[in-house]
Design a protein around this motif. Structure first.
Motif, PDB file in Angstrom:
ATOM      1  N   MET A  92       0.844  -1.162   0.000  1.00 39.79           N
ATOM      2  CA  MET A  92       0.000   0.000   0.000  1.00 39.79           C
ATOM      3  C   MET A  92       0.894   1.230   0.000  1.00 39.79           C
ATOM      4  N   GLN A  93       0.603   2.165  -0.887  1.00 37.07           N
ATOM      5  CA  GLN A  93       1.402   3.379  -0.988  1.00 37.07           C
ATOM      6  C   GLN A  93       0.668   4.514  -0.293  1.00 37.07           C
ATOM      7  N   HIS A  94       1.421   5.462   0.227  1.00 44.08           N
ATOM      8  CA  HIS A  94       0.818   6.538   0.991  1.00 44.08           C
ATOM      9  C   HIS A  94       1.634   7.802   0.818  1.00 44.08           C
ATOM     10  N   ARG A  95       0.991   8.902   0.493  1.00 40.62           N
ATOM     11  CA  ARG A  95       1.659  10.194   0.358  1.00 40.62           C
ATOM     12  C   ARG A  95       0.861  11.247   1.081  1.00 40.62           C
ATOM     13  N   LEU A 150      -8.165   9.521  -2.115  1.00 38.56           N
ATOM     14  CA  LEU A 150      -7.674  10.886  -1.942  1.00 38.56           C
ATOM     15  C   LEU A 150      -8.399  11.412  -0.708  1.00 38.56           C
ATOM     16  N   TYR A 151      -7.631  11.672   0.343  1.00 41.32           N
ATOM     17  CA  TYR A 151      -8.188  12.054   1.641  1.00 41.32           C
ATOM     18  C   TYR A 151      -7.769  13.487   1.977  1.00 41.32           C
ATOM     19  N   LEU A 152      -8.743  14.327   2.275  1.00 47.56           N
ATOM     20  CA  LEU A 152      -8.487  15.702   2.696  1.00 47.56           C
ATOM     21  C   LEU A 152      -8.945  15.870   4.137  1.00 47.56           C
ATOM     22  N   ALA A 153      -8.039  16.263   5.014  1.00 47.13           N
ATOM     23  CA  ALA A 153      -8.376  16.591   6.399  1.00 47.13           C
ATOM     24  C   ALA A 153      -8.411  18.117   6.474  1.00 47.13           C
ATOM     25  N   LEU A 154      -9.602  18.700   6.355  1.00 46.61           N
ATOM     26  CA  LEU A 154      -9.728  20.151   6.251  1.00 46.61           C
ATOM     27  C   LEU A 154      -9.246  20.882   7.494  1.00 46.61           C
ATOM     28  N   ILE A 167      -3.333  16.504   3.159  1.00 41.69           N
ATOM     29  CA  ILE A 167      -3.772  15.742   1.995  1.00 41.69           C
ATOM     30  C   ILE A 167      -3.013  14.422   2.022  1.00 41.69           C
ATOM     31  N   HIS A 168      -3.734  13.334   1.827  1.00 40.52           N
ATOM     32  CA  HIS A 168      -3.101  12.016   1.767  1.00 40.52           C
ATOM     33  C   HIS A 168      -3.663  11.254   0.578  1.00 40.52           C
ATOM     34  N   GLN A 183       3.248  11.796  -4.470  1.00 44.97           N
ATOM     35  CA  GLN A 183       3.713  12.970  -3.747  1.00 44.97           C
ATOM     36  C   GLN A 183       3.565  14.222  -4.604  1.00 44.97           C
ATOM     37  N   ALA A 184       3.852  14.111  -5.887  1.00 44.36           N
ATOM     38  CA  ALA A 184       3.721  15.260  -6.792  1.00 44.36           C
ATOM     39  C   ALA A 184       2.264  15.716  -6.875  1.00 44.36           C
ATOM     40  N   VAL A 185       1.329  14.780  -6.905  1.00 36.33           N
ATOM     41  CA  VAL A 185      -0.097  15.143  -6.929  1.00 36.33           C
ATOM     42  C   VAL A 185      -0.458  15.897  -5.655  1.00 36.33           C
ATOM     43  N   CYS A 186      -0.015  15.378  -4.514  1.00 36.06           N
ATOM     44  CA  CYS A 186      -0.294  16.039  -3.229  1.00 36.06           C
ATOM     45  C   CYS A 186       0.277  17.453  -3.203  1.00 36.06           C
ATOM     46  N   GLU A 187       1.484  17.607  -3.678  1.00 39.60           N
ATOM     47  CA  GLU A 187       2.131  18.923  -3.646  1.00 39.60           C
ATOM     48  C   GLU A 187       1.433  19.916  -4.567  1.00 39.60           C
TER      49      GLU A 187
END
Length: 168
Positions: free
Chosen positions: A1-4, A89-93, A98-99, A114-118
């Motif tokens: 499982m990958q996580h960013r 795609l998880y957003l903790a407002l 962002i994860h 990671q690039a998508v998150c950034e």
């Protein structure tokens, strides 16, 4: 499982109130419907499946947003796709985090996630919520189209995860 992960702002004492305000102001029913339609259309070309979860206020039982993203991945059963190609795609407002959590069937590198998150982090810093979120979904779908098995030739394109964003 990958996580960013990425964070677009430091957490303040009023984070919970701000999380609710951000959700109400920027994640409107119209935007959520647009996101669901966009996800549904983009999943037609590959076996990857994207789920978006937006949490206004993180629960007290899990203060670490990375671990919370993993918990949400499991609770929403994002892992439960035939080819293990679910992506969350998880957003903790409230925490401005962002994860992205990808199941083992998605062969993309951590650098891509990671690039998508950034990129999304930068858009959210500029308060470009709707277009930034849609661009991130396009980025994720592009990754899925090149790093997931193709759809079966028999035309069976079962959509195992809901396209509509989940508001937590």
């Amino acid at each position: 499982m990958q996580h960013r992960k990425a964070s677009w702002k430091q957490v303040t004492g009023l984070a919970g109130i701000e999380g609710h305000w951000l959700r109400r102001k920027h994640f409107t029913p119209q935007l959520l419907a647009q996101v669901a339609e966009h996800i549904g259309q983009s999943e037609a070309g590959h076996s990857g499946e994207l789920m978006l979860a937006i949490e206004a206020v993180s629960p007290r039982h899990e203060p670490d947003s990375r671990l919370r993203a993993l918990e949400v991945f499991g609770r929403l059963r994002v892992w439960d796709t035939p080819l293990d190609t679910g992506v969350l795609l998880y957003l903790a407002l409230d925490k401005h985090h962002i994860h992205i959590v990808a199941d083992r069937g998605v062969t993309a590198s951590d650098d891509l996630w990671q690039a998508v998150c950034e990129r999304l982090q930068e858009r959210l810093k500029r308060k470009d919520y709707g277009p930034g979120l849609l661009a991130a979904i396009e980025d994720i779908e592009e990754i899925l189209s090149s790093h997931c098995p193709p759809l079966p030739l028999d035309g069976d394109q079962a959509n195992n995860l809901p396209d509509a964003p989940v508001m937590l």
